[in-house]
Structure formats: structure tokens, C-alpha cells
Design a protein around this motif. Structure first.
Motif, PDB file in Angstrom:
ATOM      1  N   LEU A 154       0.817  -1.214   0.000  1.00  0.00           N
ATOM      2  CA  LEU A 154       0.000   0.000   0.000  1.00  0.00           C
ATOM      3  C   LEU A 154       0.848   1.259   0.000  1.00  0.00           C
ATOM      4  CD1 LEU A 154      -2.743  -1.145   2.557  1.00  0.00           C
ATOM      5  CD2 LEU A 154      -2.875  -1.128   0.056  1.00  0.00           C
ATOM      6  N   ASN A 155       1.983   1.221   0.663  1.00  0.00           N
ATOM      7  CA  ASN A 155       2.819   2.421   0.792  1.00  0.00           C
ATOM      8  C   ASN A 155       4.158   2.201   0.087  1.00  0.00           C
ATOM      9  OD1 ASN A 155       1.198   4.242   2.737  1.00  0.00           O
ATOM     10  ND2 ASN A 155       1.153   2.235   3.732  1.00  0.00           N
ATOM     11  N   LYS A 156       4.079   2.137  -1.244  1.00  0.00           N
ATOM     12  CA  LYS A 156       5.262   1.870  -2.057  1.00  0.00           C
ATOM     13  C   LYS A 156       6.279   2.995  -1.980  1.00  0.00           C
ATOM     14  CE  LYS A 156       2.974  -1.099  -5.455  1.00  0.00           C
ATOM     15  NZ  LYS A 156       2.645  -1.282  -6.899  1.00  0.00           N
ATOM     16  N   GLU A 157       5.804   4.236  -1.847  1.00  0.00           N
ATOM     17  CA  GLU A 157       6.749   5.363  -1.764  1.00  0.00           C
ATOM     18  C   GLU A 157       7.552   5.297  -0.476  1.00  0.00           C
ATOM     19  OE1 GLU A 157       4.868   9.095  -2.427  1.00  0.00           O
ATOM     20  OE2 GLU A 157       4.464   8.693  -4.555  1.00  0.00           O
ATOM     21  N   ALA A 158       6.951   4.774   0.585  1.00  0.00           N
ATOM     22  CA  ALA A 158       7.686   4.608   1.846  1.00  0.00           C
ATOM     23  C   ALA A 158       8.825   3.616   1.650  1.00  0.00           C
ATOM     24  CB  ALA A 158       6.758   4.136   2.953  1.00  0.00           C
ATOM     25  N   PHE A 159       8.523   2.518   0.973  1.00  0.00           N
ATOM     26  CA  PHE A 159       9.585   1.551   0.720  1.00  0.00           C
ATOM     27  C   PHE A 159      10.649   2.139  -0.197  1.00  0.00           C
ATOM     28  CE2 PHE A 159      11.539  -1.740  -1.931  1.00  0.00           C
ATOM     29  CZ  PHE A 159      12.166  -2.482  -0.939  1.00  0.00           C
TER      30      PHE A 159
END
Length: 442
Positions: free
Chosen positions: A299-304
Motif C-alpha cells: 500500500l505504501n510503495k513510496e515509503a519503501f
């Protein structure tokens, strides 16, 4: 999403399969094999790398690859020193590994090996047994008894003293002969009874052993197994082994010089792709995430993506990366929604600092540090020079999260951040994620 990486079921005969060799270290493994084969010496090599950098995985693949080769190969013995450090004497542990190579040999050959190994063990144990008797009886004999024994000893006739000395000389002569015969025997095994006429003895996890066991193992390798036809490859974290030397001999010893007495050549396991200059940590993080997600959407690809850039830039150990991804998975599972970009950036930052610099993170929560301190710890003091937009923007977001309201207003006026998105941001987002993790600690 899983919180941990599934265990790697690596069989010794698998070799450098694409599914396991995610760093493409097969080429390095081939160079290592060529070094051993072409040197044709009884060397002791050491493969140095930090804890959690994939040393054991690499060396097991390397041993397996060697087993599968039809030419330019050798007999490889894998020995986990950490699993064997419960044993009192490393000699028997090492000798047992060589004995297993004789399974297809005649009973005479196996019996001869046991006899020679037994004589060597007795020779090296003779002094230990005598020391043990002294230690074992010290609590049972008082000072007067010891004095009496010394007086009685002094009354021995000259010929009796001569007999004791002669016996010592004879036992010393027998011990030297036993050692010589044993070394000749195992050299013959390596050269004439193994594939490729060479044994490569791989000693893994040496730095994790008890200091006394690790160093005694080194000494046994030097004095008993350093023979033509046998090469030793020690897999370790050099700095940790040097600490073992200091633990045994005191901090005044030059541990680096001490280890040079036993090790001929130091090698380093590569951390960066030699062709594309990609950091293996970034590759490892992506591979772990894929296994943890198991085809579920992130869900939070930018965080990864931000976490991945921090990993690539600062190169934490693989073990640390695993822990960072555990924190990432906790937040991903607990929130179970796609967050604003700013929240994702702070999520990545907290996952990274929770492992790489927990004290700094604690100081952030207590408001004991400035954004400049945080950027310095992350080596982001001059983000404009990094040639990485994600880290450059992260530096701005860190300042914003720790800034006063007056400074935040200035940052809006300077168009450093998206005013529309930032209006929806709660204050102290770093603290929010820290609280989230503290309540869900793995």
C-alpha cells in the motif's frame, strides 16, 4: 504481509541457483575457486564480511557449486564452528570431518586414521591432563601436604631423576613422531584419495564461537592440519575475531598481527555489484519485501522507495535491513491504508532510525536534537549534492517535521513543500510512528 523473511531452505548441493544467488556472486565464487586451484599451496584464506552480509549463504552455494562441477573442482568440507564450539577440543571435531571422507575407503585405511589421530590427541592432551590433575586436587591438598610432597620428591635418588627425565624425552620423541605421521597421512588422503587432489576445509561462523574455542581451532589448523593438499577457508567477521583475541590475551595485544600468524590471505565478500555498482543492500531489501508480501499489494510503495534509498546510501547490514522491513511491515499491517507522501516519508525514516540509530530517534521524540543533527546522522547535510531527489526531498521533510511554526511558514513561502498537502498533516509525524511501533514492538 509477513513480519519476517521466510527461512532460506538452502541445500548444500544446490549451488548458485538464480533464485538464491540474488547478488550474482557466482563470478566471485569462480574467482575464489581459481585462486585456490592455481595457487596449489596449503594456504589459510579468510573471507571477511560483516555479520548478516550473506557469508554463510554464499559459502554454502559455493560448496554446492563445487560439488556439481565435473572438472577444476576439489573436495570441499563445510564445518560450522559455532555449532561445534560446545566441544572441548577442536582437533577431534576437525579430524572427524576428514574421517568421513574415508567412508568409501578400506577398513584398514579408516583404522589407520583413527590410530594416528588418537596418538596425536593423546600427545596434545598430555600437558592438559597434568594441569587438570593439579587443578583438580588443589582443593583437597593443603599447604603442609604439598610441602611434604616436595621434600619427598627432593629425596629421589639420582638414577630415579634420570629415569623421569629420560621418560620425558622419550614421550616427547613419540609425540613428534605421532604428529609427523598424522600430517603425512592426511596429506596423502588429500592428494591421492580425493576429487581434484585437494581438500578445501571451509570453517564458517568462526567469529561467533567462544573466544577460547575459536583461537584454539586456529592453533590446531596451524600446527596439525597445515599440510600439502589441504587449504583452509575461514569465513568470519574480522573485527569480531580480533575482539576474541583481545578477550583471551588482553587489550594490550596487537590482534591484527596475531591473526597474521595463522592467515595467509584476507579476502572480502563484495557488497556492491562490480558491473552496475548497485548496492546489494537495495537488492536484498527488494527481495525480502517480495517474500514478505507474498504477492499481496504494497500500500505504501513510496515509503519503501525512500527506505530503499536510505539503505542504498548508508549501507546497513543485511540483518539490520531485515529488522527495518519488520518495522515497515508492522506499520503497513496496522494502518492498512495508503498514506500521504509525507507520511510515507516519515514512515521510512522511523523504520530506518529505529534500527540504525535508536538513540537518535529517542532524542527526536524528547525534542533534544535539531533537524541538522538528524541530517548529519543520515549524512544528508548537503542533500543537493546527492543526485537523489528522494533523499533531497526527505531532508526538507525532516526539517519541516521538527521545525517551529514560524519556520514551517517560511518553508511554505519558499515553496519547499506542497502547501495543499501539508495543510492536511498533523504535527510531529515522526512521534506518531514511533508511538505506533512502541505499541506493536516485534
Amino acid at each position: 504481509m509477513r513480519l519476517t523473511i521466510p527461512d532460506l531452505n538452502l541445500t548444500m548441493g544446490e549451488g548458485f541457483s538464480p533464485e538464491v544467488d540474488i547478488f550474482s556472486r557466482k563470478e566471485f565464487g569462480e574467482r575464489l575457486s581459481n585462486l585456490i586451484i592455481n595457487s596449489n599451496e596449503n594456504l589459510v584464506l579468510a573471507l571477511d564480511s560483516q555479520w548478516g552480509e550473506g557469508k554463510s549463504t554464499f559459502i554454502k552455494m559455493w560448496c554446492g557449486e563445487n560439488q556439481n562441477q565435473s572438472e577444476n573442482s576439489f573436495e570441499a568440507i563445510y564445518f560450522d564452528a559455532f555449532e561445534n564450539d560446545y566441544q572441548k577440543d577442536p582437533f577431534l571435531a576437525l579430524a572427524s570431518e576428514i574421517y568421513e571422507l574415508l567412508e568409501d575407503s578400506t577398513e584398514v585405511k579408516r583404522t589407520e586414521f583413527k590410530e594416528k589421530a588418537t596418538k596425536v590427541f593423546k600427545a596434545f592432551s598430555r600437558g592438559l591432563i597434568k594441569s587438570g590433575v593439579k587443578v583438580g586436587t588443589a582443593g583437597l591438598i593443603d599447604g603442609s601436604d604439598i610441602d611434604k610432597a616436595e621434600k619427598e620428591l627432593s629425596t629421589l635418588l639420582a638414577d630415579q631423576v634420570d629415569s623421569v627425565i629420560a621418560s620425558k624425552f622419550e614421550s616427547s620423541k613419540a609425540d613428534k613422531l605421532a604428529l609427523s605421521n598424522f600430517k603425512s597421512f592426511i596429506s596423502d588422503i588429500a592428494i591421492n584419495h580425493t576429487k581434484g587432489n585437494r581438500i578445501v576445509f571451509v570453517i564458517d561462523e568462526l567469529d561467533r564461537c567462544r573466544p577460547d574455542f575459536a583461537l584454539e581451532l586456529l592453533e590446531k589448523i596451524k600446527h596439525l592440519f597445515s599440510v600439502p593438499g589441504i587449504t583452509f577457508l575461514l569465513v568470519m567477521n574480522r573485527s569480531q575475531l580480533e575482539e576474541s583475541v583481545k578477550a583471551r590475551y588482553g587489550i594490550g595485544i596487537d590482534s591484527s598481527t596475531y591473526l597474521q600468524k595463522f592467515i595467509n590471505v584476507w579476502l572480502a565478500l563484495p557488497r556492491v555489484d562490480s558491473q552496475n555498482y548497485n548496492d546489494f543492500g537495495e537488492i536484498f531489501a527488494q527481495d525480502c519485501l517480495n517474500k514478505m508480501a507474498a504477492n499481496e499489494p504494497i500500500l505504501n510503495k513510496e515509503a519503501f522507495g525512500t527506505l530503499s534509498e536510505l539503505i542504498k546510501y548508508n549501507q546497513p547490514s543485511f540483518r539490520d535491513i531485515e529488522r527495518m522491513l519488520t518495522y515497515f511491515a508492522i506499520i503497513e499491517n496496522v494502518r492498512n491504508d495508503q498514506m500521504l507522501k509525507y507520511y510515507q516519508s516519515m514512515m521510512a525514516l522511523v523504520c530506518y532510525l529505529k534500527v540504525a540509530s535508536p538513540r537518535l530517534l529517542d532524542s527526536i521524540i524528547k525534542q533534544n536534537v535539531t533537524h541538522a543533527d538528524v541530517l548529519k546522522s543520515l549524512r544528508l547535510e548537503n542533500p543537493e549534492l546527492l543526485d537523489c531527489y528522494a533523499l533531497e526531498y526527505l531532508a526538507v521533510e525532516i526539517e519541516f517535521d521538527l521545525a517551529s511554526e514560524e519556520r514551517r511558514t517560511q518553508m511554505f513561502e519558499q515553496n519547499l513543500l506542497d502547501r495543499f498537502e501539508m495543510r492536511r498533516i498533523s504535527p510531529n509525524v515522526i512521534g506518531y510512528f514511533c508511538g505506533l511501533l512502541n505499541n506493536m514492538h516485534p
